[in-house]
Enzyme design. Structure first.
Site, mmCIF file in Angstrom:
data_model
loop_
_atom_site.group_PDB
_atom_site.id
_atom_site.type_symbol
_atom_site.label_atom_id
_atom_site.label_comp_id
_atom_site.label_asym_id
_atom_site.label_seq_id
_atom_site.Cartn_x
_atom_site.Cartn_y
_atom_site.Cartn_z
ATOM 1 N N PHE A 516 66.289 49.616 40.168
ATOM 2 C CA PHE A 516 65.301 49.234 41.049
ATOM 3 C C PHE A 516 65.359 49.615 42.623
ATOM 4 O O PHE A 516 64.635 48.929 43.031
ATOM 5 C CB PHE A 516 65.328 47.409 41.289
ATOM 6 C CG PHE A 516 65.458 47.076 39.613
ATOM 7 C CD1 PHE A 516 64.312 46.877 38.875
ATOM 8 C CD2 PHE A 516 66.794 46.439 39.231
ATOM 9 C CE1 PHE A 516 64.650 46.283 37.569
ATOM 10 C CE2 PHE A 516 66.822 45.936 37.784
ATOM 11 C CZ PHE A 516 65.771 45.839 37.135
ATOM 12 N N ASP A 630 74.269 45.487 31.628
ATOM 13 C CA ASP A 630 74.637 46.893 31.816
ATOM 14 C C ASP A 630 75.906 47.010 32.577
ATOM 15 O O ASP A 630 76.089 47.737 33.556
ATOM 16 C CB ASP A 630 73.350 47.483 32.754
ATOM 17 C CG ASP A 630 73.426 48.900 33.077
ATOM 18 O OD1 ASP A 630 74.195 49.713 32.014
ATOM 19 O OD2 ASP A 630 72.920 49.613 33.949
#
Ligand SMILES: *[C@@H]1O[C@H](CO)[C@@H](O)[C@H](O)[C@H]1NC(C)=O
Ligand SMILES: *[C@@H]1O[C@H](CO)[C@@H](O)[C@H](O)[C@H]1NC(C)=O
Length: 822
Positions: A516, A630
């Site tokens: 992001f 993740d």
């Protein structure tokens, strides 16, 4: 033309004589032993089978294309057919579908009609008998055995339907054993005495209960994964009380089955691995056992030990402390301050994420607002609690006795809000000095609504607070909610401050690129070093939601998590400010030949344990429950003393409406760390994090990178390599040469074993993180791991290597509690 007709006739003749692909049985055709009836799209098949090693024959239905046969329905479960004598299934007089053994009819559809009928197997697995008007007069879905298929109902119906009168109850009954489909003593069905809910019973005693019905999910029962998103169809009216499920992915073959060993299990067929995958099993553990902690008690597991606490340890006490102290939970809990029921002297305390109490004796009304529900409950002294089990509707439930079988929801579960009646001295809002229940209620409701906004406002705008008028009652709400908020350190930074600190986001200060956005190093005027994540600008998410989410996430504080110092929101800019970690990330050490010598075994083992502790906190102890999704060496940062800190947790839902949507649809993660069920089917749970953790442990020990799914035909798969060394008793060969000198062999072997336990194929076999911690400590020998699946030389669709975290639930009214991927 005529020739064609003859040819067709011949074909039909041939077709019929082999009789394997009929999809109907009419009064002129029959099904005999060896024949099968196949549904039009070839999904289900009806035929004769012998269960296990039994010699008895039964008529049953199963998925046609799955060789690993799971029978989903049995016709003659009470009347086995021994021996080899001929069997015939045919339509007989008055439209009955009958099963014949020699000349005696041993099973039939037992509903008569005039005129011809036809039997058909539908693609949903329903065997139907229809009349000439195509009207269903009998269906196998009305006579479930031990398996629930999508669209099948549980519940009951008691009135006129399809032109004939009957009363019918749909419930599952287990087989006696895997060799014998005769009805066993376990049932799974709706308890419709009060507000309906499903119960698993053995004879008359309740083993497990799923919680009151709701359109969204079983309250207290939540199943992850986009493809496995269950939707429910609940019907509650005078003539029918029923419940059925569906699954988002139409093509997914699935069943819910009640096995003879007291478990209700949900299975899905995974085409990719050509195997049945168990999705969930109930009861999931000792805490799921019915009413194990009795009135107002809630069950916990600690160090593999089940124990009970009171719903709220401030306001409730064990009924008999002595019994409680010796783990005899039978007395349950009682209110510390007994109820008096003087007018205006009582109110409600709200508990969130609760599996609602047994509704067997509950009263309900299907169209009442929560406020009306509260008022009505307060008016009646015997009403102990109220709730709405389904936020998509206005259902009002009242309980008139002690709350039984409640449970503060644990991993993988949702829950509802329940409002429990309390004496006024136990209410947090008393100091407002107004006895009116309306006000209390209003504050509770407003509190829920305002919580997120107000904390956010309070924290992020702390510096500007003098100009802002606050909603009244806000402080009260904050006080009441929890004490920790008071010492929060999150700040709102100005963009100017951060631009200054990072030399205007100079490329020289770039630390890397995370999910992001870009990450920069910076230094504040007071000399504090920071890391700044600058989020990509095209996020469509509203500021309030963003702030709220950041605040929620920043409440997660643990020494093995990277700390968020604050945020900055100005115009399009959204920045997150973290503490700076001088030693960067773990991957820059373990996979680097020069750096790796800096990590001796003691440091590595510390890192492993630290990551495990951080994960326990995320999975279990934090107020939000978080699945990281993740976890990888690149996301483990190291502080001055090489203590690990997990980073990039908790942010997925913040960044961009599009991404938020997408992350439920595509698999996002990193090669090599993704668990098979997540990579292939998008099913994620805390056990997918456990898998990634296992990989990470093996990498830390070996200094080698798991390349996981990258096709490598010549190279040994990493996990396969670890497994074969382990199997040959050569685990020590795995150890990274740069730390070999410092090795502590029992710790190394223990770590490898734990790593292997965590990467087991079946998510249910993997330990949870608190068990991992125990095993890493000295407490007993870890069990034997099963061989991991060295799977898939195939390209997995990985959209983006970035960090995605899923926020599962909140117990603290933060508004990111978005449970359902609908
Ligand atoms: C349920 O409550 C509503 C609103 O108070 C009322 O109008 C309705 O009659 C109630 N229904 C039943 C079945 O009691
Ligand atoms: C309170 O609720 C109980 C249980 O439904 C009911 O029997 C009783 O009549 C109610 N009392 C009042 C005053 O409404």
């Amino acid at each position: 033309m005529e020739g064609a007709a003859i040819l067709l006739g011949c074909l039909l003749f041939v077709y019929k004589s082999t009789a394997v692909e009929l999809d109907t049985i009419s009064d002129t055709s029959v099904l005999t032993d060896g024949d099968t009836l196949v549904s039009p799209a070839g999904i289900f098949e009806l035929g004769f089978f012998k269960p296990g090693s039994s010699e008895n024959r039964y008529l049953g239905i199963w998925y046609k294309k799955i060789a690993d046969r799971m029978v989903v329905w049995v016709a003659n479960r009470d009347s086995p057919l021994p021996g080899a004598s001929p069997l015939v299934l045919k339509i007989v007089h008055q439209g009955i579908l009958g099963l014949f053994h020699n000349i005696s009819m041993i099973w039939s559809s037992n509903i008569i009609t005039s005129g011809n009928t036809t039997a058909r197997l539908q693609d949903n697995g329903n065997l139907v008998v229809i009349n000439q008007q195509e009207k269903v007069i009998w269906q196998s879905f009305d006579y479930p055995t031990d398996t629930l298929l999508r669209g099948m109902k549980l519940g009951s119906e008691e009135t006129l339907r399809r032109d004939y009168l009957r009363g019918i109850t749909w419930r599952l009954t287990s087989w006696k054993s895997s060799q014998d489909p005769a009805p066993g003593d376990l049932t799974w069905g709706a308890d419709t005495l009060g507000y309906p809910e499903n119960k698993l019973k053995q004879g008359a005693s309740i083993i497990f209960r799923d919680g009151p019905w709701s359109n969204e999910r079983f309250v207290g029962v939540y199943i992850f994964g986009k493809r496995l998103t269950f939707t429910y169809n609940v019907i509650i009216n005078e003539s029918e009380v029923s419940f059925a499920y569906n699954i988002e992915d139409d093509s997914l073959l699935s069943i819910i089955t009640l096995n003879s060993s007291m478990h209700l299990e949900s299975w899905a067929w995974l085409e990719e691995s050509r195997g049945w995958q168990q999705i969930v099993q109930f009861p999931r553990g000792p805490c799921d056992m019915y009413n194990i902690c009795n009135a107002y008690g809630t069950c916990k597991i600690n160090m593999n030990q089940q124990f009970c606490t009171c719903l709220d340890e401030k306001r409730f006490v064990p009924k008999n402390q002595k019994d409680w102290d010796i783990a005899d939970w039978s007395g349950g809990c009682i209110r510390r301050t007994p109820l008096e029921c003087k007018k205006g002297s009582e109110g409600f305390i709200k508990y969130s994420n609760v599996k609602l109490a047994d509704t067997e004796n509950a009263w309900f009304n299907l169209s009442m607002t929560l406020e009306e529900c509260a008022t009505k409950c307060l008016e009646n002294c015997t009403c102990m609690a109220y709730a709405n089990p389904d936020d998509t509707q206005s259902i009002c439930l009242h309980w008139f006795n002690d709350l039984l079988d409640i449970q503060i929801s644990h991993e993988g579960s949702g829950g509802s809000d329940i409002f429990v009646r309390m004496a006024s001295s136990e209410l947090d809002f008393k100091k407002q000095g107004r006895g009116s229940t309306k006000i209390i209620l209003l504050v509770v409701i407003l509190g829920v609504l305002l919580m997120g906004v107000s904390i956010t406002t309070w924290l992020c705008y702390a510096r500007r607070k003098s100009n802002q008028a606050k909603p009244t009652g806000e402080e009260e709400i904050l006080m009441a909610s929890k004490s920790q908020e008071e010492d929060m350190e999150q700040k709102l930074f100005s963009f100017f401050t951060i631009a200054n600190a990072t030399a205007n986001f100079s490329p020289d200060n770039k630390l890397g690129e995370g999910g992001f956005g870009l990450v920069y190093k910076g230094m504040l005027e007071d000399g504090q070093e920071i890391a700044v994540k600058r989020l990509s600008k095209n996020s469509s998410q509203g500021h309030v939601e963003f702030q709220n989410e950041v605040i929620c996430i920043s409440k997660l504080q643990h020494r093995n998590l990277v700390k968020i110092l604050g945020c900055c929101i100005e115009g399009d800019e959204k920045l997150l400010i973290y503490e700076y970690m001088p030693n960067k990330s773990l991957d820059s050490f373990i996979f680097d030949t020069t750096q790796s010598v800096l990590l001796d075994w003691t440091k590595r083992f510390n890192i492993i344990k630290g990551i495990a502790r951080g994960l326990v906190y995320l999975h279990q102890d934090s107020r939000l429950r978080i699945i990281h999704r993740d976890l990888k060496a690149g996301n483990i940062l190291l502080d001055h003393d090489m203590n690990p800190k997990i980073s990039d947790f908790g942010l997925a839902r913040s960044f961009g409406g599009n991404e938020t949507q997408a992350n439920t649809e595509r698999v996002v993660g990193t090669y090599g760390y993704m668990s098979p069920e997540y990579a292939l089917d998008g099913i994620f749970s805390i056990k997918s994090d456990v898998f990634s953790f296992g990989v990470l442990v093996l990498e830390i020990v070996s200094g080698k990178r798991n390349r996981g799914f990258v096709p490598s035909y010549n190279e040994h798969n990493f996990l396969e390599h670890v497994w074969s060394l382990y199997n040959e008793g050569r685990s020590m060969d795995l150890v990274d040469s740069s730390c070999a000198g410092s090795c502590h062999s029992t710790e190394v072997i223990r770590s490898i074993k734990v790593g292997l336990l965590c990467v087991q194929h079946n998510a249910g076999d993997r330990p949870n993180m608190s068990y991992v911690i125990q095993m890493l400590g000295d407490e007993g020998e870890p069990p034997q791991p099963k061989q991991p699946l060295f799977f898939m030389e195939r390209q997995v669709h990985v959209a983006n290597v970035s960090s995605i975290t899923y926020i599962e639930g909140s117990t603290n009214n933060c508004t990111i509690t978005e449970l359902d991927a609908r």
